[in-house]
Design a protein around this motif. Structure first.
Motif, PDB file in Angstrom:
ATOM      1  N   ALA A 126       0.838  -1.204   0.000  1.00  7.94           N
ATOM      2  CA  ALA A 126       0.000   0.000   0.000  1.00  7.94           C
ATOM      3  C   ALA A 126       0.873   1.254   0.000  1.00  7.94           C
ATOM      4  O   ALA A 126       0.598   2.211  -0.730  1.00  7.94           O
ATOM      5  CB  ALA A 126      -0.923  -0.010   1.215  1.00  7.94           C
ATOM      6  N   ALA A 127       1.932   1.261   0.793  1.00 16.47           N
ATOM      7  CA  ALA A 127       2.814   2.430   0.864  1.00 16.47           C
ATOM      8  C   ALA A 127       3.507   2.682  -0.469  1.00 16.47           C
ATOM      9  O   ALA A 127       3.721   3.842  -0.853  1.00 16.47           O
ATOM     10  CB  ALA A 127       3.850   2.242   1.975  1.00 16.47           C
ATOM     11  N   MET A 128       3.844   1.624  -1.188  1.00 12.68           N
ATOM     12  CA  MET A 128       4.534   1.787  -2.465  1.00 12.68           C
ATOM     13  C   MET A 128       3.633   2.403  -3.540  1.00 12.68           C
ATOM     14  O   MET A 128       4.108   2.762  -4.610  1.00 12.68           O
ATOM     15  CB  MET A 128       5.101   0.451  -2.955  1.00 12.68           C
ATOM     16  N   GLN A 129       2.347   2.560  -3.247  1.00 10.14           N
ATOM     17  CA  GLN A 129       1.438   3.255  -4.162  1.00 10.14           C
ATOM     18  C   GLN A 129       1.529   4.770  -3.965  1.00 10.14           C
ATOM     19  O   GLN A 129       1.005   5.536  -4.768  1.00 10.14           O
ATOM     20  CB  GLN A 129      -0.010   2.785  -3.955  1.00 10.14           C
ATOM     21  N   GLU A 130       2.165   5.190  -2.888  1.00 11.04           N
ATOM     22  CA  GLU A 130       2.331   6.609  -2.568  1.00 11.04           C
ATOM     23  C   GLU A 130       3.637   7.118  -3.175  1.00 11.04           C
ATOM     24  O   GLU A 130       4.706   6.636  -2.803  1.00 11.04           O
ATOM     25  CB  GLU A 130       2.390   6.810  -1.046  1.00 11.04           C
ATOM     26  N   PRO A 131       3.586   8.088  -4.086  1.00  9.07           N
ATOM     27  CA  PRO A 131       4.819   8.607  -4.685  1.00  9.07           C
ATOM     28  C   PRO A 131       5.831   9.111  -3.654  1.00  9.07           C
ATOM     29  O   PRO A 131       7.033   8.942  -3.829  1.00  9.07           O
ATOM     30  CB  PRO A 131       4.331   9.747  -5.583  1.00  9.07           C
ATOM     31  N   LEU A 132       5.344   9.686  -2.572  1.00  5.41           N
ATOM     32  CA  LEU A 132       6.237  10.187  -1.526  1.00  5.41           C
ATOM     33  C   LEU A 132       7.026   9.043  -0.890  1.00  5.41           C
ATOM     34  O   LEU A 132       8.228   9.162  -0.636  1.00  5.41           O
ATOM     35  CB  LEU A 132       5.433  10.936  -0.466  1.00  5.41           C
ATOM     36  N   PHE A 133       6.369   7.915  -0.652  1.00  8.37           N
ATOM     37  CA  PHE A 133       7.053   6.770  -0.055  1.00  8.37           C
ATOM     38  C   PHE A 133       8.053   6.179  -1.046  1.00  8.37           C
ATOM     39  O   PHE A 133       9.153   5.772  -0.656  1.00  8.37           O
ATOM     40  CB  PHE A 133       6.057   5.699   0.399  1.00  8.37           C
TER      41      PHE A 133
END
Length: 159
Positions: A126-133
């Protein structure tokens, strides 16, 4: 392999503390209660319910555990092929780009959620879907495994 069935996804959805709408978007920064929108958050954040939830969470936590949160880990519990040696971790501490990224409260919250997740692989996905992460992960990799000239040239060809 991840479970994406309706039954599994129900485990990750919550009801908004204010309107009871099903949500999985946001959590109150004070009490971690789920909410679905800015208007629900504004209605909730100054409510007595928020303060009660914070006090209840503090009361549940044993006195001895309250101080353990702040105590850093001295020894790694176990090592794996992916364990980063302490010398490399010291290099992360010196990275100005990582320091700048960590000023972002959204990134810090993502990292906290991953840290306490029961299903870490799902939380990481799920976090890897966030560009910031993704930017954070790339900055970490850049410090831990610097790109050599051949890889840089290949990367430039692909971009």
């Amino acid at each position: 392999m991840f479970c994406w069935s309706a039954d599994c996804l129900k485990l990750f959805t919550m009801e908004c503390i204010n309107c009871a709408e099903t949500t999985k978007k946001y959590k109150c920064s004070k009490c971690s209660a789920p909410y679905c929108s800015v208007s629900c958050y504004k209605a909730h954040k100054d409510s007595p319910q928020c303060e009660e939830l914070v006090e209840a969470a503090k009361a549940k936590q044993p006195q001895s555990d309250r101080y353990e949160e702040e105590e850093p880990t001295v020894y790694a519990p176990f090592t794996t092929d992916d364990t980063v040696p302490p010398e490399k971790l010291q290099q992360l501490e010196q990275s100005e780009s990582l320091r700048e990224l960590l000023y972002n409260p959204h990134l810090r919250n993502l990292l906290k959620q991953i840290d306490v997740a029961h299903n870490v692989p799902l939380a990481m996905t799920a976090a890897m879907q966030e560009p910031l992460f993704v930017e954070f992960a790339n900055a970490c990799l850049h410090v831990l495994e610097p790109i050599n000239e051949a890889e840089r040239a290949e990367f430039e060809l692909c971009s």
